[in-house]
Design an enzyme around this catalytic site. Structure first.
Site, PDB file in Angstrom:
ATOM      1  N   GLU A 233      30.500  69.466  30.017  1.00  0.00           N
ATOM      2  CA  GLU A 233      30.925  70.764  29.461  1.00  0.00           C
ATOM      3  C   GLU A 233      29.659  71.595  29.263  1.00  0.00           C
ATOM      4  O   GLU A 233      28.927  71.397  28.299  1.00  0.00           O
ATOM      5  CB  GLU A 233      31.658  70.550  28.117  1.00  0.00           C
ATOM      6  CG  GLU A 233      32.952  69.769  28.228  1.00  0.00           C
ATOM      7  CD  GLU A 233      34.106  70.594  28.780  1.00  0.00           C
ATOM      8  OE1 GLU A 233      34.021  71.843  28.783  1.00  0.00           O
ATOM      9  OE2 GLU A 233      35.093  69.997  29.241  1.00  0.00           O
ATOM     10  N   CYS A 267      29.464  78.956  23.721  1.00  0.00           N
ATOM     11  CA  CYS A 267      29.340  78.732  25.169  1.00  0.00           C
ATOM     12  C   CYS A 267      30.159  79.731  25.975  1.00  0.00           C
ATOM     13  O   CYS A 267      29.780  80.065  27.091  1.00  0.00           O
ATOM     14  CB  CYS A 267      29.750  77.311  25.513  1.00  0.00           C
ATOM     15  SG  CYS A 267      31.383  76.883  24.893  1.00  0.00           S
TER      16      CYS A 267
HETATM   17  P1  NAD Z   1      21.450  70.507  22.256  1.00  0.00           P
HETATM   18  O1  NAD Z   1      20.011  70.840  22.283  1.00  0.00           O
HETATM   19  O2  NAD Z   1      22.067  70.083  20.979  1.00  0.00           O
HETATM   20  O3  NAD Z   1      21.670  69.388  23.376  1.00  0.00           O
HETATM   21  C1  NAD Z   1      22.939  68.845  23.615  1.00  0.00           C
HETATM   22  C2  NAD Z   1      22.886  67.336  23.470  1.00  0.00           C
HETATM   23  O4  NAD Z   1      22.061  66.815  24.505  1.00  0.00           O
HETATM   24  C3  NAD Z   1      22.286  66.890  22.147  1.00  0.00           C
HETATM   25  O5  NAD Z   1      23.078  65.878  21.597  1.00  0.00           O
HETATM   26  C4  NAD Z   1      20.907  66.408  22.529  1.00  0.00           C
HETATM   27  O6  NAD Z   1      20.439  65.362  21.704  1.00  0.00           O
HETATM   28  C5  NAD Z   1      21.120  65.934  23.955  1.00  0.00           C
HETATM   29  N1  NAD Z   1      19.901  66.021  24.741  1.00  0.00           N
HETATM   30  C6  NAD Z   1      18.998  67.024  24.755  1.00  0.00           C
HETATM   31  N2  NAD Z   1      17.990  66.764  25.600  1.00  0.00           N
HETATM   32  C7  NAD Z   1      18.263  65.548  26.143  1.00  0.00           C
HETATM   33  C8  NAD Z   1      17.593  64.718  27.072  1.00  0.00           C
HETATM   34  N3  NAD Z   1      16.446  65.079  27.629  1.00  0.00           N
HETATM   35  N4  NAD Z   1      18.154  63.527  27.379  1.00  0.00           N
HETATM   36  C9  NAD Z   1      19.301  63.158  26.820  1.00  0.00           C
HETATM   37  N5  NAD Z   1      19.982  63.912  25.924  1.00  0.00           N
HETATM   38  C10 NAD Z   1      19.470  65.077  25.587  1.00  0.00           C
HETATM   39  O7  NAD Z   1      22.367  71.709  22.735  1.00  0.00           O
HETATM   40  P2  NAD Z   1      22.107  72.727  23.923  1.00  0.00           P
HETATM   41  O8  NAD Z   1      22.078  71.995  25.208  1.00  0.00           O
HETATM   42  O9  NAD Z   1      20.995  73.653  23.586  1.00  0.00           O
HETATM   43  O10 NAD Z   1      23.485  73.526  23.810  1.00  0.00           O
HETATM   44  C11 NAD Z   1      23.616  74.803  24.281  1.00  0.00           C
HETATM   45  C12 NAD Z   1      24.175  74.801  25.682  1.00  0.00           C
HETATM   46  O11 NAD Z   1      25.415  74.103  25.694  1.00  0.00           O
HETATM   47  C13 NAD Z   1      24.482  76.171  26.205  1.00  0.00           C
HETATM   48  O12 NAD Z   1      24.180  76.231  27.564  1.00  0.00           O
HETATM   49  C14 NAD Z   1      25.986  76.293  25.989  1.00  0.00           C
HETATM   50  O13 NAD Z   1      26.611  77.236  26.837  1.00  0.00           O
HETATM   51  C15 NAD Z   1      26.423  74.912  26.271  1.00  0.00           C
HETATM   52  N6  NAD Z   1      27.672  74.619  25.589  1.00  0.00           N
HETATM   53  C16 NAD Z   1      28.764  74.359  26.337  1.00  0.00           C
HETATM   54  C17 NAD Z   1      29.968  74.127  25.712  1.00  0.00           C
HETATM   55  C18 NAD Z   1      31.216  73.824  26.489  1.00  0.00           C
HETATM   56  O14 NAD Z   1      32.195  73.430  25.856  1.00  0.00           O
HETATM   57  N7  NAD Z   1      31.244  73.963  27.786  1.00  0.00           N
HETATM   58  C19 NAD Z   1      30.048  74.161  24.318  1.00  0.00           C
HETATM   59  C20 NAD Z   1      28.893  74.424  23.607  1.00  0.00           C
HETATM   60  C21 NAD Z   1      27.704  74.650  24.241  1.00  0.00           C
END
Ligand code: NAD
Length: 481
Positions: A233, A267
């Protein structure tokens, strides 16, 4: 709400089960421990799943003020926003799954082809096993538990890894989930990259990841090592197209709401607006009006959230160049505040158009009609959502048919996520797989086909060799139609 915050220990199933281990979550071997809860049959009965879903609802409703405080600490979410987009969504999702479970779990019968008759053909949903849910920070409660609801409904065991970027919600999940849910089948593992890397080394039966595309690639590569399926997602630049036929005042109200919600850290937030050139000035005026009406002075508004951390405030401040700030633009790192900001005169190469904005900045760019919009979409990555505002039915139909995106909102922004019976997910760069409602149950299940034939009459004998010439010809004719 009649059920209020619990002061004493809540009455979840796990709390009264003396066999439930209480040890701190162990990452090494965790997938195998959780899988055992499924293979042993523990998570399979409908009554067990219903009990767990009830317990999850109790966990939410008996601790409302704690959830609200955590969401306020992490993201400055107001009480209403916490209900509307996190707690309430989850209660509705869990209750709906609870109500629908009997129907979802029932086999689906199909008619077997004549050549295989007599036979019964059906699909049965079986749990996949041990699922890993990795959640992001922007809706830190909803996006950790909504997939878990699907996992519980499907009879899976699940490990939930909340986002370390929203530490208050993560800590509360780690505290309350074991107090209400069966620890043999549901675990919370807190932590950042190191812990997630350790979790990803385990062999899961499904990995459900929500977040950015860079980490998604790491998740997908780790999953591939074990041939583990994934639901991804992700995000992207979800555009809004405003056609000249649109009701501009209503469009502005709905775009502003969808954009300023959670300070733009959604998102499916409208990333930017592409508007028919002839109505651009009027739309910008309406967007300013709507913003003032909804938030007044956003800095003191109780209804406007904060940026998750200073690093993201700095990132967002860097997106203001190469354009004219028509309203907003104020940034205060210390209080993690960024004003609702509208940009016009956006130049080619302006930073706001190079990445997903994910904050309260709304660039408005002129475009030449539906053709111009469709052309722009053809050259862009497939977004998670795409919004069209128009009263002209032909314009709407063309946008719907000639563009590709995770979802389309017609004269709405963001609100489609609230339609719990619609699947929610992306396509291409915005992700793969979908959930919410029945789609969640399906995402966490294996739909197993079963064909069963009686033995009294063996019609299959007709296809056993040896074949004489005549029968061979008749068979070939039948097979090739
Ligand atoms: P975040 O930084 O919290 O990362 C998401 C998860 O990935 C966390 O649990 C984190 O610990 C893990 N993570 C981060 N780096 C990692 C790595 N190198 N290896 C393994 N795991 C790792 O959140 P984010 O990614 O900054 O979230 C924002 C993004 O998510 C935006 O692009 C947003 O559009 C997208 N998003 C999508 C949805 C959806 O439902 N499609 C919902 C919310 C956010």
């Amino acid at each position: 709400m009649s059920e209020t915050d619990a002061t004493s220990g809540p009455s979840g199933t796990a709390a009264s089960d003396p066999l439930t281990p209480r040890a701190a979550p162990q990452v090494a071997g965790l997938a195998a421990v959780l899988r055992e809860a499924v293979t042993s049959g523990r998570t399979r009965p409908r009554a067990y799943r219903e009990q767990q879903l009830d317990a999850l609802v109790r966990m939410l409703l008996q601790n409302v003020s704690q959830w609200q405080a955590a969401l306020a600490a992490d993201l400055g979410k107001s009480e209403i926003e916490a209900h509307l987009t996190e707690i309430g969504v989850l209660v509705a999702e869990a209750r709906s799954a609870r109500r629908s479970l009997r129907r979802w779990m029932a086999p689906t019968h199909v008619i077997a082809p004549l050549a295989l008759q007599p036979a019964l053909a059906k699909t049965v949903a079986e749990p996949l096993g041990a699922a890993l849910v990795i959640a992001p920070w922007n809706y830190p409660l909803q996006l950790a538990l909504a997939p878990a609801i699907g996992a519980i409904a499907a009879g899976d065991a699940v490990a939930i890894k909340p986002s370390e970027v929203a530490p208050a919600t993560s800590a509360l999940l780690a505290k309350l989930v074991p107090a209400y849910l069966d620890e043999r089948a549901v675990r919370v593992v807190e932590g950042g990259v190191d812990e997630t890397t350790a979790l990803l080394a385990e062999r899961w039966d499904l990995i459900f990841y929500t977040g950015n595309g860079t980490a998604a690639r790491i998740v997908a590569a780790a999953a591939a090592k074990h041939l583990t399926p994934t639901v991804l997602e992700l995000g992207g630049k979800s555009p809004v197209y405003v056609h000249r036929s649109a009701d501009l005042a209503v469009a502005a109200d709905r775009i502003a709401w969808g954009k300023w919600l959670n300070a733009g850290q959604t998102c499916v937030a409208p990333d930017h607006v592409l508007v028919d050139r002839e109505v651009e000035a009027e739309l910008v005026a309406e967007l300013r009006r709507a913003t003032t009406e909804q938030l007044g002075d956003a800095r003191t508004s109780p209804d406007f959230g904060r940026i998750v951390n200073e690093r993201h405030v700095e990132r967002l401040a860097g997106l203001l160049g190469g354009a004219t700030v028509v309203t907003g633009g104020e940034v205060d790192g210390a209080s993690r505040y960024m004003a609702p900001t509208i940009l016009t005169d956006v130049t080619d190469g302006a930073p706001a158009m190079q990445e997903e904005i994910f904050g309260p900045i709304l660039p408005v760019l002129p475009i030449d009609g539906v053709d111009g919009f469709i052309d722009a979409m053809r050259g862009a990555e497939k977004p998670l959502a795409l919004y069209v505002f128009a009263r002209d039915a032909d314009a709407v139909r063309r946008v719907e048919r000639e563009t590709s995106s995770g979802a389309v909102g017609v004269n709405v922004a963001v609100a489609h996520v609230g339609a719990g019976n619609l699947p929610f997910g992306g396509v291409g760069e915005s992700g793969s797989g979908a959930y919410h409602g029945k789609a969640s149950f399906e995402a966490f299940s294996h739909r197993k086909p079963v064909l069963s034939k009686p033995t009294a009459i063996d019609t299959l004998r007709l296809i056993y060799p040896p074949f004489d010439q005549q029968w061979r010809r008749a068979l070939v004719q039948r097979i090739l139609g």
